[in-house]
Write a protein that holds these residues in place. Structure first.
Motif, short mmCIF file in Angstrom:
data_model
loop_
_atom_site.label_atom_id
_atom_site.label_comp_id
_atom_site.label_asym_id
_atom_site.label_seq_id
_atom_site.Cartn_x
_atom_site.Cartn_y
_atom_site.Cartn_z
N LYS A 175 0.80 -1.22 0.13
CA LYS A 175 -0.05 0.09 -0.09
C LYS A 175 0.97 1.21 -0.06
CE LYS A 175 -3.68 -2.55 0.52
NZ LYS A 175 -4.66 -2.85 -0.44
N SER A 176 2.17 1.20 0.73
CA SER A 176 2.86 2.06 0.58
C SER A 176 4.02 2.13 -0.41
CB SER A 176 3.91 2.14 1.76
OG SER A 176 3.06 2.10 2.99
N ILE A 177 3.85 1.47 -1.51
CA ILE A 177 4.66 1.32 -2.71
C ILE A 177 3.77 1.12 -3.91
CG2 ILE A 177 6.84 0.19 -3.67
CD1 ILE A 177 7.52 -0.97 -1.29
N PRO A 178 3.22 2.23 -4.30
CA PRO A 178 1.90 2.18 -5.30
C PRO A 178 2.57 2.04 -6.69
CG PRO A 178 2.15 4.46 -4.67
CD PRO A 178 3.03 3.43 -3.56
N ASN A 179 1.80 1.74 -7.53
CA ASN A 179 2.01 1.49 -8.95
C ASN A 179 3.29 0.77 -9.34
OD1 ASN A 179 0.17 3.71 -9.39
ND2 ASN A 179 1.58 5.26 -8.67
N LYS A 180 3.26 -0.50 -8.75
CA LYS A 180 4.12 -1.48 -9.17
C LYS A 180 3.37 -2.77 -9.33
CE LYS A 180 7.85 1.24 -7.80
NZ LYS A 180 9.01 1.47 -8.60
N GLU A 181 4.11 -3.80 -9.99
CA GLU A 181 3.85 -5.07 -10.18
C GLU A 181 4.44 -5.92 -8.97
OE1 GLU A 181 3.14 -8.93 -13.10
OE2 GLU A 181 4.34 -7.13 -13.66
N TYR A 182 3.41 -6.41 -8.12
CA TYR A 182 4.21 -7.19 -7.06
C TYR A 182 3.91 -8.81 -7.36
CZ TYR A 182 2.29 -2.80 -5.16
OH TYR A 182 1.66 -1.31 -5.22
N ILE A 183 5.12 -9.26 -7.26
CA ILE A 183 5.21 -10.82 -7.73
C ILE A 183 5.46 -11.67 -6.43
CG2 ILE A 183 6.68 -12.29 -9.19
CD1 ILE A 183 5.45 -10.02 -10.65
N LEU A 184 4.59 -12.31 -6.19
CA LEU A 184 4.43 -13.45 -5.07
C LEU A 184 5.13 -14.50 -5.30
CD1 LEU A 184 3.91 -13.77 -2.14
CD2 LEU A 184 1.84 -14.52 -2.43
N ILE A 185 6.29 -14.94 -4.96
CA ILE A 185 7.05 -16.10 -5.29
C ILE A 185 6.44 -17.31 -4.23
CG2 ILE A 185 9.13 -17.41 -5.83
CD1 ILE A 185 10.48 -14.58 -6.37
N ILE A 186 5.95 -18.41 -4.83
CA ILE A 186 5.18 -19.60 -4.00
C ILE A 186 6.17 -20.68 -4.29
CG2 ILE A 186 3.19 -20.73 -3.54
CD1 ILE A 186 1.68 -18.31 -3.70
N PRO A 187 6.33 -21.62 -3.73
CA PRO A 187 6.81 -23.01 -4.04
C PRO A 187 5.92 -23.78 -4.70
CG PRO A 187 7.50 -22.67 -1.65
CD PRO A 187 6.23 -21.37 -1.85
N ALA A 188 6.28 -24.26 -5.87
CA ALA A 188 5.54 -25.22 -6.84
C ALA A 188 4.83 -26.24 -6.05
CB ALA A 188 6.72 -25.57 -7.81
#
Length: 347
Positions: A194-207
């Motif tokens: 919420k404090s770092i707007p206008n970005k694409e947030y990539i959540l890396i999850i174990p396969a």
């Protein structure tokens, strides 16, 4: 050649897959490893343990497994142990006692330099060749003729590195792979974006995580783009927020600036802080301290893991300096680990 392998961890099998590329086709693998790599006597999926209580319940199984591995050792030419010292050191002792002339090779050594240095004489006694992935590790061993620095396997496994700081507008988030790690960090990461707007947030999850588990543990992740490819996503991202672990070293080597944050159970942290006497938690930082250099990234632990601290660290990061430090780290650790270990096994 028949090679008895004990590779019980997922990470060990990633290293084993790379090593296998450099082994002769006539080498037959037996023992414990991922079924994707051959025909194991035990696939690593059979060995998954969810916690301390579960481990206690399965102790009889592991005693039986050790005895069966010792029996298998009778008909092999050499033995390769990878990580998992809790199982592999007693296994090495049992094999060496029954077959004194059987060559035992240990690759991915126990981190005895960090804690439990008393294990080092045992490792030297039970094993014939020690393949070290840390440049300073040899200093802790007395039988220098047994230990060889082979390089770090991650350098061979990471296929693409940054040469300059990236500007992709993407930020990666790696809250760990253990349930408690994810539960502790995800609420903070969700507030942080919420404090770092206008970005694409990539959540890396174990396969390995299925959809139901992800929904239960991560909660609402609709604001994130999901990825299961850590190396590729880190390469594409301008910055990362990462739980402690191997992922921090991967990011440092790839060249992606990051902040380390870790929240452990209070009792675990209390015990760990007294058993392990190190200048830092992150592997890259530990390596830089060994080189006598300033730490490469910030670390926030326990109550210091706050949105404010993580945000301030993100804003003040010198990305060009981090990129130069990444290159220093690659040179320090050296490429060629798998090839060097294959040569040791085959000679």
């Amino acid at each position: 050649m028949k090679l008895l392998v004990s590779a019980m961890e997922t990470s060990s099998n990633v290293h084993l897959a790379e090593l296998k590329k450099h082994l002769s086709d006539d080498i037959e693998l037996l023992g414990i490893f991922d079924k994707k790599l051959g025909n194991p006597n035990y696939d690593i999926e059979q060995l998954a343990i969810m916690g301390f209580v579960d481990a206690l319940k399965r102790l009889p199984f592991f005693f039986k497994l050790k005895d069966e591995m010792v029996e298998l050792a009778k008909d092999v030419d050499k033995v390769l142990l990878m990580d998992s010292s809790g199982f592999n050191l007693p296994l090495a002792k049992a094999i060496k006692k029954k077959y004194p002339n059987k060559e035992i090779i240990y690759y991915i050594l126990p981190q005895a330099w960090a804690w439990k240095k008393g294990r080092i004489p045992k490792i030297e006694t039970y094993c014939d060749k020690l393949c070290s992935i840390l440049p300073f590790e040899k200093d802790y061993y007395s039988k220098k003729e047994k230990i060889t620095y082979v390089g770090h396997p991650l350098l061979d496994e990471i296929k693409d590195y940054k040469t300059t700081a990236s500007t992709s507008n993407k930020i990666a988030f790696m809250p760990g792979s253990r349930k408690n790690e994810i539960i502790n960090l995800m609420p903070i990461f969700k507030k942080l974006i919420k404090s770092i707007p206008n970005k694409e947030y990539i959540l890396i999850i174990p396969a390995k995580f299925d959809e139901e588990y992800i929904k239960t543990i991560y909660g609402d992740i609709s604001e994130f783009t999901i990825s299961t490819n850590a190396h590729e996503s880190l390469k594409q991202s301008d910055y990362a927020f990462i739980c402690s672990g191997t992922a921090t070293l991967e990011a440092a080597l790839i060249g992606t600036p990051f902040t380390l944050s870790y929240i452990a159970k209070k009792l675990d942290y209390f015990i760990g802080s007294r058993l392990v006497k190190l200048p830092a938690v992150g592997l890259a930082n530990i390596f830089f301290s060994k080189m006598g250099k300033e730490l490469i990234h910030s670390e926030f632990l326990q109550e210091k893991v706050t949105v404010e601290n993580l945000l301030n660290d993100y804003k003040k990061m010198n990305t060009n300096k981090f990129m130069e430090n990444s290159k220093v780290l690659r040179e320090y650790l050296k490429f060629g680990s798998s090839k060097n270990v294959a040569h040791i096994i085959q000679n």
